[in-house]
Design a protein around this motif. Structure first.
Motif, mmCIF file in Angstrom:
data_model
loop_
_atom_site.group_PDB
_atom_site.id
_atom_site.type_symbol
_atom_site.label_atom_id
_atom_site.label_comp_id
_atom_site.label_asym_id
_atom_site.label_seq_id
_atom_site.Cartn_x
_atom_site.Cartn_y
_atom_site.Cartn_z
ATOM 1 N N PRO A 227 0.887 -1.094 -0.190
ATOM 2 C CA PRO A 227 0.167 -0.163 0.028
ATOM 3 C C PRO A 227 0.917 1.340 0.067
ATOM 4 O O PRO A 227 1.979 1.200 0.553
ATOM 5 C CB PRO A 227 -0.778 -0.302 1.261
ATOM 6 C CG PRO A 227 -0.904 -1.432 1.624
ATOM 7 C CD PRO A 227 0.506 -2.079 1.145
ATOM 8 N N GLU B 225 -4.146 7.235 4.725
ATOM 9 C CA GLU B 225 -4.562 6.388 3.727
ATOM 10 C C GLU B 225 -5.812 6.985 3.004
ATOM 11 O O GLU B 225 -6.786 7.206 3.847
ATOM 12 C CB GLU B 225 -4.924 5.124 4.202
ATOM 13 C CG GLU B 225 -5.238 4.172 3.007
ATOM 14 C CD GLU B 225 -5.393 2.571 3.554
ATOM 15 O OE1 GLU B 225 -4.381 1.764 3.238
ATOM 16 O OE2 GLU B 225 -6.397 2.371 4.128
ATOM 17 N N ASN C 137 -7.599 2.109 -0.682
ATOM 18 C CA ASN C 137 -7.160 0.839 -0.889
ATOM 19 C C ASN C 137 -7.872 -0.034 -1.367
ATOM 20 O O ASN C 137 -8.693 -0.598 -0.446
ATOM 21 C CB ASN C 137 -6.504 0.491 0.745
ATOM 22 C CG ASN C 137 -5.296 -0.702 0.479
ATOM 23 O OD1 ASN C 137 -5.189 -1.009 -0.437
ATOM 24 N ND2 ASN C 137 -5.117 -1.051 1.652
ATOM 25 N N SER D 257 -3.914 2.044 -4.471
ATOM 26 C CA SER D 257 -3.699 2.653 -3.219
ATOM 27 C C SER D 257 -3.174 4.176 -3.370
ATOM 28 O O SER D 257 -2.565 4.453 -4.055
ATOM 29 C CB SER D 257 -2.619 1.628 -2.516
ATOM 30 O OG SER D 257 -2.403 2.268 -1.326
#
Length: 180
Positions: free
Chosen positions: A40, A62, A65, A74
């Motif tokens: 990722p 993040e 994903n 990602s």
């Protein structure tokens, strides 16, 4: 960062086609294309030492994903003080178009007035990283294709500027070297 999502949509549009790219834009099959996506994006930014690039210990967030039978996607944003960097990684598990073809398609998409508010589309400069790469100055993004078109990465460092282009290129070169 405002262009991050818009280019993410275009990144998925680069999927499809046949063959691979040997890295020279010829469209010839690559000897052994990678068969697994990189980790990722947040883990990649950590591995590439984005802290040094940003001048401090970043907070990694993040954004996306996704991992399905066709594509792994990602996205991560790293923020350290007033500096930031983002990384989007797309890995095509199917039969992608060659890198050079994807670059041409992306460049042609810049003329789409429905996608871009620029009078004549954003200008893009070719950069010698991976199989093919474009620096899109208006959005401050470096788009890199490698692994015969199977992998596409988008690196953004702060707002568009000459320094940030250099930083984006540094990060992109480290990415391609670590995840060939």
């Amino acid at each position: 960062m405002r262009w991050f999502g818009m280019v993410a949509a275009l990144a998925l549009a680069g999927c499809g086609g046949e063959g691979g790219d040997a890295g020279n834009g010829s469209g010839a099959m690559a000897a052994a294309p990678a068969t697994t996506p990189p980790p990722p994006a947040c883990k990649v930014l950590e591995a590439l030492d984005v802290a040094t690039l940003l001048g401090g210990s970043p907070v990694l967030t993040e954004q996306t994903n996704i991992d399905n039978p066709q594509t792994a996607l990602s996205q991560c944003i790293a923020q350290a003080g007033s500096r930031s960097a983002s990384l989007q990684l797309r890995f095509d598990k199917g039969s992608p178009s060659p890198s050079a073809e994807q670059r041409v398609t992306m460049r042609a998409s810049f003329d789409n007035k429905e996608l871009y508010s620029f009078p004549n589309g954003p200008e893009a400069a070719e950069v010698a990283i991976g199989d093919a790469a474009l620096w899109v100055g208006a959005t401050g993004q470096l788009i890199i294709w490698h692994q015969g078109g199977r992998a596409q990465s988008i690196v953004t460092v702060d707002q568009p500027s000459a320094r940030n282009r250099k930083d984006a290129e540094t990060l992109a070169r480290a990415l391609v070297a670590r995840y060939p």
